[in-house]
Design an enzyme around this catalytic site. Structure first.
Site, PDB file in Angstrom:
ATOM      1  N   CYS A  21      63.123  41.111  27.732  1.00 52.29           N
ATOM      2  CA  CYS A  21      62.986  42.351  26.967  1.00 52.29           C
ATOM      3  C   CYS A  21      62.341  42.058  25.620  1.00 52.29           C
ATOM      4  O   CYS A  21      62.200  40.900  25.211  1.00 52.29           O
ATOM      5  CB  CYS A  21      64.359  43.002  26.769  1.00 52.29           C
ATOM      6  SG  CYS A  21      64.256  44.732  26.238  1.00 52.29           S
ATOM      7  N   ASP A 405      24.641  53.201  41.358  1.00 51.91           N
ATOM      8  CA  ASP A 405      23.367  52.597  41.731  1.00 51.91           C
ATOM      9  C   ASP A 405      23.120  52.959  43.197  1.00 51.91           C
ATOM     10  O   ASP A 405      24.051  53.337  43.917  1.00 51.91           O
ATOM     11  CB  ASP A 405      23.457  51.083  41.553  1.00 51.91           C
ATOM     12  CG  ASP A 405      22.231  50.362  42.075  1.00 51.91           C
ATOM     13  OD1 ASP A 405      21.118  50.802  41.762  1.00 51.91           O
ATOM     14  OD2 ASP A 405      22.397  49.379  42.815  1.00 51.91           O
TER      15      ASP A 405
END
Length: 708
Positions: A21, A405
């Site tokens: 934590c 593309d």
């Protein structure tokens, strides 16, 4: 001398046991920053890693590990084995279960009016058994002058005991210990999702060795070198990147590329570590050692991505740094002001202050974002989609327009014959025979497409003499004893062979952007049209993107306008920009961003690198085995699968929703309990359930992303 100075600056990565934590990170930072020679540190909670830069002349890795040990955590260098043993999960479960049983027994005695002292004794034993690890961690945190959740919980339990609330103290300890155990298991699931990638490749392999009686020996993968030939039996995993030296088999590439169907591999084909051989035996010549394999690069990229903070994570951590001190000050005011200023009961207001202490821990809030991000990154990597960190993941969720593309992205990149038009009564097979025979010696992609079509149709080829390439025009030779030409309209114009009928046929053949060549000798014999075919999933991919809120799809290509528009009409593109140079694509990307907002550009990662870099999110397709694509793109798709793009967008948006839900839930719950605590409507055990329960809920919610 300069080199000696450089050598003093070292960087090491430690594995940290017990760092679960934000509070543990704060404790580590406070302790380690006191070390002489420390330059920088970077913590990865989910990976339980600590990257430290230090002056090797003044600080050693042993001293760093010892300083970590003083915080109650354990450190060892990554890729080394930890020294000593830590309490097992089974031992912790025993203590938690014992605490629960004793707490229940004490409450039963109270309920049935038994001797109060016996109930208190049971509660005391429950607190001791459930608080073993809490007390130890709290003492280490207090020594580092850090108020983590363990210290806050210890103060709350001590306060409850001082107020005579033994049952409440025992319930708090049991619930807290149980929640920590469940949280550790949930966090381990998130970590295991990343470790699963590392287990894809086998630890050893069978290497070709003629000196052995059976012609092979088993060797650790780390000892295999480039050029060695490994034997991969049916059903085995391929140990390293390489090329098939002999054998034919279908290989399941899903673990690396996410492709759903096995791919046939034969001599000369590339294979990747971690992929699974099918029913045939293969011999593979190794081209990359383990550390350089595509799988190793994927794992490295995913691990690096974990440590990159998302914008929402940075916001949450800044908020937590303000939130915790503010609530601690509020707790002090609640405990002291009413009794001192208004003569209120000390025990009532101190109890409320203790509840506020428990609520001040921001663990659920701080963990809400990184667990979601890592779960999403792991889920994507398993499906062959590499996303370079939380920032890119959040940016992908904001995309509103996509530019593609053309060649190799929306199309296969392979030219195919799409129409054969004979003239003057020549049969189609004969026209293909003449054209393919002439083009057999050509290296041009159009010639390769014509030869491939002839072979598909089973057309036999005939001898060719005097082959001559005509750069920019076509080719000519003697085929079956007669002169033959194959080439462009310009070639036949120069030779004076064009007619009005031929012009009409050419106009009809090229209207949709196809490339058409003419075949002829003394007169034109026919036309052959070739085209770069759209990918089968192109239309479906674009429809899925629109369903996910993509408002504009553009096609940016260096190809000619007719070919680009034909493709756009076939798959449903909104805007076409053709005949673009690389610099033109960059300008087109900037214009699309200005008009439509956040933009993703999809290309091959090499030829389209400037456009990918100019977009908000650059997505490279077919990146497996391509180092440049893996490094340059924000998102790298291992396989040439267009459907991975809508998947990546859907995952990113699901992650953004998940993060928002986690943050809102954590803040909402904290806010509600702050109010309840001040007005005396919340108890200590309720605050523990709310705090640790919130952590469990946000982790469980984040882990749902693993199934996306």
């Amino acid at each position: 001398m300069a080199c000696q100075v450089c050598e003093l600056h070292a960087e090491s990565t430690f594995k940290i046991e017990g760092m679960d934590c934000h509070e543990e990170v704060a404790i580590l930072e406070k302790r380690l920053k006191k070390l002489t020679g420390l330059e920088a540190l970077d913590a990865d909670i989910l990976g339980q890693r600590l990257k430290i830069k230090y002056d090797a002349a003044r600080l050693s890795t042993a001293a760093i590990a010892e300083a970590v040990a003083q915080t109650g955590m354990r450190a060892w260098l990554e890729h080394e084995q930890p020294v000593g043993t830590a309490p097992s999960a089974a031992t912790r479960r025993v203590f938690v279960v014992l605490s629960g049983v004793l707490t229940a027994a004490g409450m039963a005695l109270e309920l049935f009016g038994a001797d109060r002292r016996a109930a208190v004794a049971l509660f005391a034993l429950a607190i001791l058994s459930g608080g073993v690890y809490v007390v130890r961690r709290a003492l280490h945190a207090a020594r580092s002058l850090a108020l983590d959740i363990n210290v806050l919980m210890l103060v709350a339990v001590a306060g409850a005991i001082a107020l005579g609330e033994w049952s409440e103290g025992a319930a708090v300890v049991f619930l807290f210990a149980l929640a920590q155990l469940l949280e550790a298991r949930a966090m381990e699931r998130a970590r295991a999702s990343i470790r699963a990638l590392m287990d894809l490749a086998p630890a050893d392999a069978l290497v070709n060795d003629p000196s052995q009686p059976d012609g092979s020996r088993r060797v650790a993968v780390e000892d295999i070198r480039v050029g060695d030939v490994v034997i991969v039996r049916p059903g085995e995993k391929i140990p390293l990147d390489g090329r098939v030296a002999s054998g034919i088999s279908h290989v399941n590439q899903a673990p690396v590329t996410g492709e759903s169907l096995p791919v046939e591999k034969a001599a000369g084909d590339e294979v990747f570590a971690g992929t699974i051989n099918g029913r045939g035996g293969l011999e593979v010549r190794v081209e990359r050692i383990r550390a350089d394999s595509t799988l190793a690069r994927i794992i490295d990229l995913v691990e690096r991505a974990q440590s990159q903070r998302a914008p929402s994570q940075t916001f949450v951590e800044r908020f937590a740094r303000v939130y915790t001190p503010a609530v601690l000050v509020l707790a002090a005011l609640v405990g002291l002001v009413p009794p001192l200023a208004a003569g209120a009961a000390w025990d009532v207001w101190i109890y409320r202050a203790l509840v506020l202490l428990v609520i001040s821990c921001p663990c659920a809030l701080v963990i809400s974002t990184p667990v979601s991000v890592v779960s999403a990154l792991a889920a994507a990597a398993r499906k062959g989609v590499l996303i370079k960190g939380g920032a890119r993941l959040e940016r992908l969720a904001q995309v509103r327009a996509v530019a593609f593309d053309k060649t190799g992205t929306l199309t296969t990149g392979d030219l195919r014959v799409v129409e054969v038009t004979p003239l003057d009564g020549v049969a189609v097979p004969r026209l293909l025979q003449l054209a393919a025979s002439l083009e057999l010696r050509s290296e041009h992609p159009i010639g390769a497409a014509i030869v491939a079509r002839a072979r598909e149709d089973g057309v036999p080829l005939t001898p060719v003499e005097g082959f001559q390439s005509l750069p920019g025009l076509g080719a000519e030779a003697i085929v079956d004893g007669s002169p033959l030409m194959l080439g462009s309209h310009r070639l036949f114009e120069e030779r004076g062979l064009c007619t009005d009928a031929l012009h009409a046929q050419l106009a009809a053949a090229t209207v949709d952007g196809r490339t058409t060549v003419i075949v002829g000798g003394a007169t034109p014999l026919g036309l052959i049209a070739v085209a770069d075919t759209p990918r089968a999933a192109a239309r479906d991919a674009l429809q899925l993107l629109r369903a996910q809120g993509i408002g504009h799809v553009a096609l940016l290509t260096g190809d000619h306008e007719p070919a680009a528009r034909a493709l756009a009409a076939a798959i449903g593109v909104d805007e076409v920009r053709a005949d673009l140079l690389p610099a033109d694509k960059v300008e087109a990307v900037k214009a699309l961003r200005a008009r439509h907002g956040t933009l993703a550009m999809v290309g091959d990662g090499i030829n389209d690198a400037p456009a990918l870099a100019a977009a908000d999110v650059g997505i490279a397709m077919g990146a497996v085995g391509t180092d440049a694509a893996l490094e340059t793109a924000d998102v790298a798709l291992m396989a040439d699968e267009l459907l991975k793009i809508p998947y990546a967008v859907r995952l990113s948006r699901a992650t953004a929703r998940n993060i928002r839900a986690n943050i809102a839930f954590s803040l909402g719950l904290k806010g509600a309990f702050l109010i309840m605590a001040v007005f005396g409507m919340a108890t200590l055990w309720m605050a523990v359930v709310a705090d640790m329960g919130a952590s469990l809920i946000v982790i469980a919610n984040a882990l749902r992303l693993l199934r996306e």
